[in-house]
Design a protein around this motif. Sequence first.
Motif, PDB file in Angstrom:
ATOM      1  N   LEU A 348       0.805  -1.215   0.000  1.00 43.76           N
ATOM      2  CA  LEU A 348       0.000   0.000   0.000  1.00 43.76           C
ATOM      3  C   LEU A 348       0.838   1.266   0.000  1.00 43.76           C
ATOM      4  O   LEU A 348       0.314   2.361  -0.241  1.00 43.76           O
ATOM      5  CB  LEU A 348      -0.942   0.001   1.211  1.00 43.76           C
ATOM      6  CG  LEU A 348      -1.951  -1.153   1.235  1.00 43.76           C
ATOM      7  CD1 LEU A 348      -2.771  -1.121   2.514  1.00 43.76           C
ATOM      8  CD2 LEU A 348      -2.856  -1.114   0.011  1.00 43.76           C
ATOM      9  N   GLU A 349       2.139   1.133   0.253  1.00 44.97           N
ATOM     10  CA  GLU A 349       3.018   2.304   0.209  1.00 44.97           C
ATOM     11  C   GLU A 349       3.253   2.778  -1.221  1.00 44.97           C
ATOM     12  O   GLU A 349       3.624   3.932  -1.440  1.00 44.97           O
ATOM     13  CB  GLU A 349       4.344   1.991   0.886  1.00 44.97           C
ATOM     14  CG  GLU A 349       4.200   1.651   2.364  1.00 44.97           C
ATOM     15  CD  GLU A 349       5.460   1.026   2.929  1.00 44.97           C
ATOM     16  OE1 GLU A 349       6.460   1.759   3.065  1.00 44.97           O
ATOM     17  OE2 GLU A 349       5.450  -0.169   3.242  1.00 44.97           O
ATOM     18  N   VAL A 350       3.054   1.883  -2.193  1.00 43.32           N
ATOM     19  CA  VAL A 350       3.288   2.253  -3.591  1.00 43.32           C
ATOM     20  C   VAL A 350       2.063   2.026  -4.475  1.00 43.32           C
ATOM     21  O   VAL A 350       1.994   2.548  -5.583  1.00 43.32           O
ATOM     22  CB  VAL A 350       4.489   1.474  -4.175  1.00 43.32           C
ATOM     23  CG1 VAL A 350       5.772   1.856  -3.462  1.00 43.32           C
ATOM     24  CG2 VAL A 350       4.278  -0.041  -4.081  1.00 43.32           C
ATOM     25  N   ALA A 351       1.083   1.246  -4.001  1.00 44.48           N
ATOM     26  CA  ALA A 351      -0.105   0.957  -4.810  1.00 44.48           C
ATOM     27  C   ALA A 351      -1.063   2.144  -4.804  1.00 44.48           C
ATOM     28  O   ALA A 351      -1.164   2.885  -3.824  1.00 44.48           O
ATOM     29  CB  ALA A 351      -0.816  -0.284  -4.280  1.00 44.48           C
ATOM     30  N   THR A 352      -1.785   2.318  -5.908  1.00 48.09           N
ATOM     31  CA  THR A 352      -2.781   3.379  -6.003  1.00 48.09           C
ATOM     32  C   THR A 352      -4.129   2.870  -5.503  1.00 48.09           C
ATOM     33  O   THR A 352      -4.359   1.650  -5.395  1.00 48.09           O
ATOM     34  CB  THR A 352      -2.927   3.855  -7.453  1.00 48.09           C
ATOM     35  OG1 THR A 352      -3.482   2.783  -8.244  1.00 48.09           O
ATOM     36  CG2 THR A 352      -1.582   4.267  -8.031  1.00 48.09           C
ATOM     37  N   LEU A 353      -5.036   3.795  -5.240  1.00 49.41           N
ATOM     38  CA  LEU A 353      -6.373   3.423  -4.783  1.00 49.41           C
ATOM     39  C   LEU A 353      -7.121   2.658  -5.869  1.00 49.41           C
ATOM     40  O   LEU A 353      -7.913   1.748  -5.571  1.00 49.41           O
ATOM     41  CB  LEU A 353      -7.150   4.679  -4.376  1.00 49.41           C
ATOM     42  CG  LEU A 353      -8.422   4.464  -3.536  1.00 49.41           C
ATOM     43  CD1 LEU A 353      -8.104   3.688  -2.271  1.00 49.41           C
ATOM     44  CD2 LEU A 353      -9.060   5.799  -3.187  1.00 49.41           C
ATOM     45  N   ASP A 354      -6.874   2.993  -7.134  1.00 46.02           N
ATOM     46  CA  ASP A 354      -7.496   2.257  -8.239  1.00 46.02           C
ATOM     47  C   ASP A 354      -7.026   0.803  -8.262  1.00 46.02           C
ATOM     48  O   ASP A 354      -7.826  -0.111  -8.529  1.00 46.02           O
ATOM     49  CB  ASP A 354      -7.166   2.926  -9.580  1.00 46.02           C
ATOM     50  CG  ASP A 354      -7.939   4.217  -9.783  1.00 46.02           C
ATOM     51  OD1 ASP A 354      -8.949   4.421  -9.087  1.00 46.02           O
ATOM     52  OD2 ASP A 354      -7.507   5.028 -10.630  1.00 46.02           O
ATOM     53  N   GLU A 355      -5.735   0.589  -7.985  1.00 50.69           N
ATOM     54  CA  GLU A 355      -5.218  -0.777  -7.940  1.00 50.69           C
ATOM     55  C   GLU A 355      -5.859  -1.572  -6.808  1.00 50.69           C
ATOM     56  O   GLU A 355      -6.166  -2.762  -6.965  1.00 50.69           O
ATOM     57  CB  GLU A 355      -3.689  -0.755  -7.775  1.00 50.69           C
ATOM     58  CG  GLU A 355      -2.933  -0.284  -9.001  1.00 50.69           C
ATOM     59  CD  GLU A 355      -1.441  -0.205  -8.761  1.00 50.69           C
ATOM     60  OE1 GLU A 355      -0.678  -0.745  -9.590  1.00 50.69           O
ATOM     61  OE2 GLU A 355      -1.033   0.390  -7.742  1.00 50.69           O
ATOM     62  N   VAL A 356      -6.066  -0.922  -5.672  1.00 55.76           N
ATOM     63  CA  VAL A 356      -6.743  -1.590  -4.549  1.00 55.76           C
ATOM     64  C   VAL A 356      -8.151  -1.988  -4.952  1.00 55.76           C
ATOM     65  O   VAL A 356      -8.601  -3.124  -4.726  1.00 55.76           O
ATOM     66  CB  VAL A 356      -6.772  -0.677  -3.309  1.00 55.76           C
ATOM     67  CG1 VAL A 356      -7.632  -1.304  -2.208  1.00 55.76           C
ATOM     68  CG2 VAL A 356      -5.368  -0.424  -2.791  1.00 55.76           C
ATOM     69  N   ALA A 357      -8.891  -1.054  -5.573  1.00 57.86           N
ATOM     70  CA  ALA A 357     -10.272  -1.328  -5.991  1.00 57.86           C
ATOM     71  C   ALA A 357     -10.326  -2.451  -7.024  1.00 57.86           C
ATOM     72  O   ALA A 357     -11.181  -3.348  -6.938  1.00 57.86           O
ATOM     73  CB  ALA A 357     -10.901  -0.055  -6.546  1.00 57.86           C
ATOM     74  N   ASP A 358      -9.406  -2.447  -7.996  1.00 56.29           N
ATOM     75  CA  ASP A 358      -9.382  -3.486  -9.027  1.00 56.29           C
ATOM     76  C   ASP A 358      -9.081  -4.853  -8.420  1.00 56.29           C
ATOM     77  O   ASP A 358      -9.693  -5.863  -8.796  1.00 56.29           O
ATOM     78  CB  ASP A 358      -8.337  -3.146 -10.093  1.00 56.29           C
ATOM     79  CG  ASP A 358      -8.740  -1.955 -10.950  1.00 56.29           C
ATOM     80  OD1 ASP A 358      -9.933  -1.582 -10.922  1.00 56.29           O
ATOM     81  OD2 ASP A 358      -7.857  -1.389 -11.626  1.00 56.29           O
ATOM     82  N   THR A 359      -8.133  -4.894  -7.495  1.00 57.87           N
ATOM     83  CA  THR A 359      -7.770  -6.163  -6.860  1.00 57.87           C
ATOM     84  C   THR A 359      -8.937  -6.706  -6.035  1.00 57.87           C
ATOM     85  O   THR A 359      -9.241  -7.907  -6.081  1.00 57.87           O
ATOM     86  CB  THR A 359      -6.533  -5.973  -5.968  1.00 57.87           C
ATOM     87  OG1 THR A 359      -5.450  -5.509  -6.759  1.00 57.87           O
ATOM     88  CG2 THR A 359      -6.136  -7.289  -5.305  1.00 57.87           C
ATOM     89  N   MET A 360      -9.599  -5.838  -5.280  1.00 52.57           N
ATOM     90  CA  MET A 360     -10.738  -6.278  -4.473  1.00 52.57           C
ATOM     91  C   MET A 360     -11.888  -6.756  -5.353  1.00 52.57           C
ATOM     92  O   MET A 360     -12.624  -7.681  -4.977  1.00 52.57           O
ATOM     93  CB  MET A 360     -11.201  -5.141  -3.566  1.00 52.57           C
ATOM     94  CG  MET A 360     -10.256  -4.829  -2.412  1.00 52.57           C
ATOM     95  SD  MET A 360      -9.974  -6.246  -1.321  1.00 52.57           S
ATOM     96  CE  MET A 360     -11.647  -6.613  -0.792  1.00 52.57           C
ATOM     97  N   ALA A 361     -12.038  -6.174  -6.530  1.00 48.79           N
ATOM     98  CA  ALA A 361     -13.105  -6.598  -7.440  1.00 48.79           C
ATOM     99  C   ALA A 361     -12.880  -8.027  -7.938  1.00 48.79           C
ATOM    100  O   ALA A 361     -13.841  -8.736  -8.257  1.00 48.79           O
ATOM    101  CB  ALA A 361     -13.196  -5.638  -8.622  1.00 48.79           C
TER     102      ALA A 361
END
Length: 634
Positions: A348-361
């Motif tokens: 999470l120190e380098v990931a974007t919020l969009d990447e978090v949302a895509d991964t959770m999807a």
Amino acid sequence: MLRGVCNNRFKFAIEYGNKRGTTENTYVIKDGKDSILIDVPDETFADDFVRTLESVVALKDLRTVVITHLTPKRMASFKALLERRARTLFGAGPLDIHLSNPALQLLRSSLGSDEEGAKLLSKATLHAARSADGVAVGRNGRLRLLPLPTPRWPDLLVVHSAEDRLLFTSKLFAAHISPAAAGAEPGDAGDDAGWGVYGPEWRFYFDCMLAPVARQAAVALERLDVMAAPRLRSSNPLSALAAVLRVTQAALEASQASAFGAQSIGAGGPSAGLVATALCPMHGPVVQRSLSELLRQYREWTQEQIAAAERGVVAVLYASAYGNTAALAQAISRGVTKAGVGVETLNLEVATLDEVADTMARSAGFVVGSPTLGGHMPTQVQTALGAVLRNGAAREQPCGVFGSFGWSGEAVDEMEGRLKDAGFTFAFAPVRVKFKPSARGMQVAEESGTDLAQAVRRRLRVKEKQASSGGSTSTRASATEQAVGRLVGAMCAVTARDGDAQSAMLASWISQASFDPPGFTVAVKRDRAAEALLLTGAKFVVNILAEGAEKAVVKQLLRPFKPGEDRFAGMDVQESEESGCAILPGIAAYLEAEVVSRLEAGDHWIVYAKVNAGRIMEEGALSAVHHRKVGTTY
């Protein structure tokens, strides 16, 4: 090559289960009068490294340093080099230092945070490497610098020397194994011992370090598009021609017919590839003899993990202040992949919020890890957790939280409370570790990951059965499955130990395999908790249960255990003299054994072990036998 050798596992590398030693590799490229250094080793070797480097090159001729991966534990070696150069070369020109932008930020914040370090850095010229950058070598040569970040190593940099056909791969294509463990001479830098020796070590390293980030690893391999070319060292022209033909045939079989004498790992085509006769990693041997095979296997291993992720994936979201929470994330990810479920790890120190949302999807389960800073979660974790809470579909997924802390550990409690209040279901109890995780802490984390993966698999199986049978979940075993179930074996209990971590499992798939030395095989399911303690070189005990007296042990070991829970609570066990593993009460006999090798067998490992000692505990007792009705379960 300058190599520091450690014949045991580094104390800080607790997340890496194998204990076959390692090497810390650095490299020197001599460019006429000047020299280029690639990487610095762990702080363990700091003093020896600088002395050895001075015996190879004059520090006045060292004009460039390329850092492919930088951690706080490598900073001591880097500082020792700068200090020695400053003391011996009064008035020397600046040193060019090339490294990725994340590594550059770490260097400035760590070494440049005090007056002495800042003074040393002022005598160097820092360059943040980009894909188009390079370092001149000689009149016409050039080192190409390729940043290849992953969640585990956001600062990773790969270096290619087209003129020499050498690829300096940093953490990629590495292995933790010392020459002694490989049966090689201390001065042997290559992989001449062959795939039989190094193959399992490359695979285990991949499983631990890259399997949890398979999608990012695939992108990195695609960008590299490494092409293996033969290294023609033979004085015999026919042998040299045979080497070319072998590689050419492999290239043709891989539909890379236009790449004469080369086999590409990526799909970018021969024209886009980096030609290499050797891979020079940060750990383990220089890869030459097994080059084509390792490239091919990396591609297959990566695709296996991506395929597993398509069936079901667990999202591992974390931030780490000192690397301890990252070690727990690695152990949890390892536990998930052992159970045949894919992992997508996001730092999470380098990931974007969009990447978090895509991964959770895409995920079917998730875990969130955080250190405690100032009594709270870091901002990155708070933001990511908010995105998870807003995802309505995520509420149906099994989840977990974990973290390392220095004093109070409020962050883990905060994450648990917010998820519980929102109605999420936990697959395991929160994992809390104070400071650096011990072997037991890592065991708890890995078993927690396996519990989560098993919960995900159960959920997916129910959905699949309901979809295929119109809502019914009942099935009947086939004739083949019933026939396989008639294979029988002695009922045993395998007990294993590693420091303060111990485990046990029931086993009936055990068979004698050799007379001299006396040895046997045991089948171990990948997701068994004891699997992590049955790696090559590990010692363990096989307790052979006695007919008529086996029920107490079977009942004890078949009950569900929480991650890290004592398997022997309430039992009167003894410790073996050789390994300290548990000897259970009421058994017919026991064997002290040591793992020699492991073979992949579908969803199991076949572990071959030699017997070091044994004892009959009850004269005349017969071995308990396990009878099954079907061959799809134990």
